[in-house]
Write an enzyme that holds these catalytic residues in place. Sequence first.
Site, PDB file in Angstrom:
ATOM      1  CB  CYS A 183      29.084  46.864  41.731  1.00 50.47           C
ATOM      2  SG  CYS A 183      30.846  46.551  41.808  1.00 50.47           S
ATOM      3  CB  CYS A 221      33.749  40.398  37.985  1.00 52.95           C
ATOM      4  SG  CYS A 221      32.434  41.512  37.456  1.00 52.95           S
TER       5      CYS A 221
HETATM    6  O1  PYC Z   1      32.061  42.900  41.121  1.00 49.71           O
HETATM    7  O2  PYC Z   1      30.190  43.051  39.998  1.00 49.71           O
HETATM    8  C1  PYC Z   1      31.345  43.382  40.207  1.00 49.71           C
HETATM    9  C2  PYC Z   1      31.959  44.398  39.344  1.00 49.71           C
HETATM   10  C3  PYC Z   1      31.414  45.003  38.251  1.00 49.71           C
HETATM   11  C4  PYC Z   1      32.377  45.881  37.749  1.00 49.71           C
HETATM   12  C5  PYC Z   1      33.485  45.793  38.550  1.00 49.71           C
HETATM   13  N1  PYC Z   1      33.216  44.873  39.517  1.00 49.71           N
END
Ligand code: PYC
Length: 314
Positions: free
Chosen positions: A85, A235
């Site tokens: 993550c 993300c």
């Molecule tokens: O920032 O890699 C990330 C992530 C995965 C799921 C939620 N955030």
Amino acid sequence: MRFIDSHTEGEPTRVIIAEGPDLGSGPLTDRLARFASGFDHYRRAAMLEPRGAESLVGALLCEPDHPQCAAAVIFFNNTGYLKMCGHGTIGLAVTLAHMGRLETGIASIQSPVGIVNVELLSPNEAAVENVQSYRYRKNVEVDVEGVGTLQGDIAWGGNWFFLVNWSPAPLTPANIPELSRCARLIRRELERQNITGANAEEIDHIEFFGPPAAADAHSRNFVYCPGGAFDRSPCGTGTSAKLACLAADGKLAAGDVWIQESIIGSRFRASYRIGESGAIIPRIVGTAFICAEGRLIQQQGDPFRNGIVLSEET
Ligand code: PYC
């Protein structure tokens, strides 16, 4: 369980710093397997309502089994365990700094899918050098009832992503329910057709792209997460997967900066270098802020001490 909550560009991370499950010692992947098989109620208690929330990502702070690492971490959410993550690693770095366990500079953090480097740039800003990322398949066509026929790339950025250079509705917060509905249908269809990442691994994240709102950003995304929540940040692993596709298409050179905007307008500054295997090593920079610290309490007799689990019978 003692916890510290933070958010990274809007996306929350709950780091369990003490009183979590005793997973024993040994390789982190073995400890993750033990967590999932014997201690999953800890995950449910920390992530599900009434103590948690759909959008939360949990991070169990562990002892590293690698001498070069400052800490190890196991990430999880409302439905299960995440391989890696990015926003959570930035949140963890800022949390460790808040705890006095990390100083400005570079440190290595062990995750179940490999060692990542974090550079704490200031008490509220960190860069993650993510695991090696790559595009696995390009222009995979899927016909999704209720959405249409679309093409997407399958890429690894620490999790598996299906990246669609299109969105079923403009990427604005008002359209989050519709974006989520379509992403859910796409994920179901990928599963139904057995379209997977390498080694038959499930593609559990769907990512739509569109034009950014800010003039200096390159793109805006919407990321649908395995538990049905959308990522408030751009993300970290999803941006890594995007960089892998851009690099494979010759659209972004090593060292050039890509500003990825999220559905709420927050942003990551991303770039990459080429790793030894030829895959890219993404660098994701973002800010995180501490929101709360405390202790989760599970009283005897509380029917929801391990979270509310909805079933057909509920
Ligand atoms: O920032 O890699 C990330 C992530 C995965 C799921 C939620 N955030």
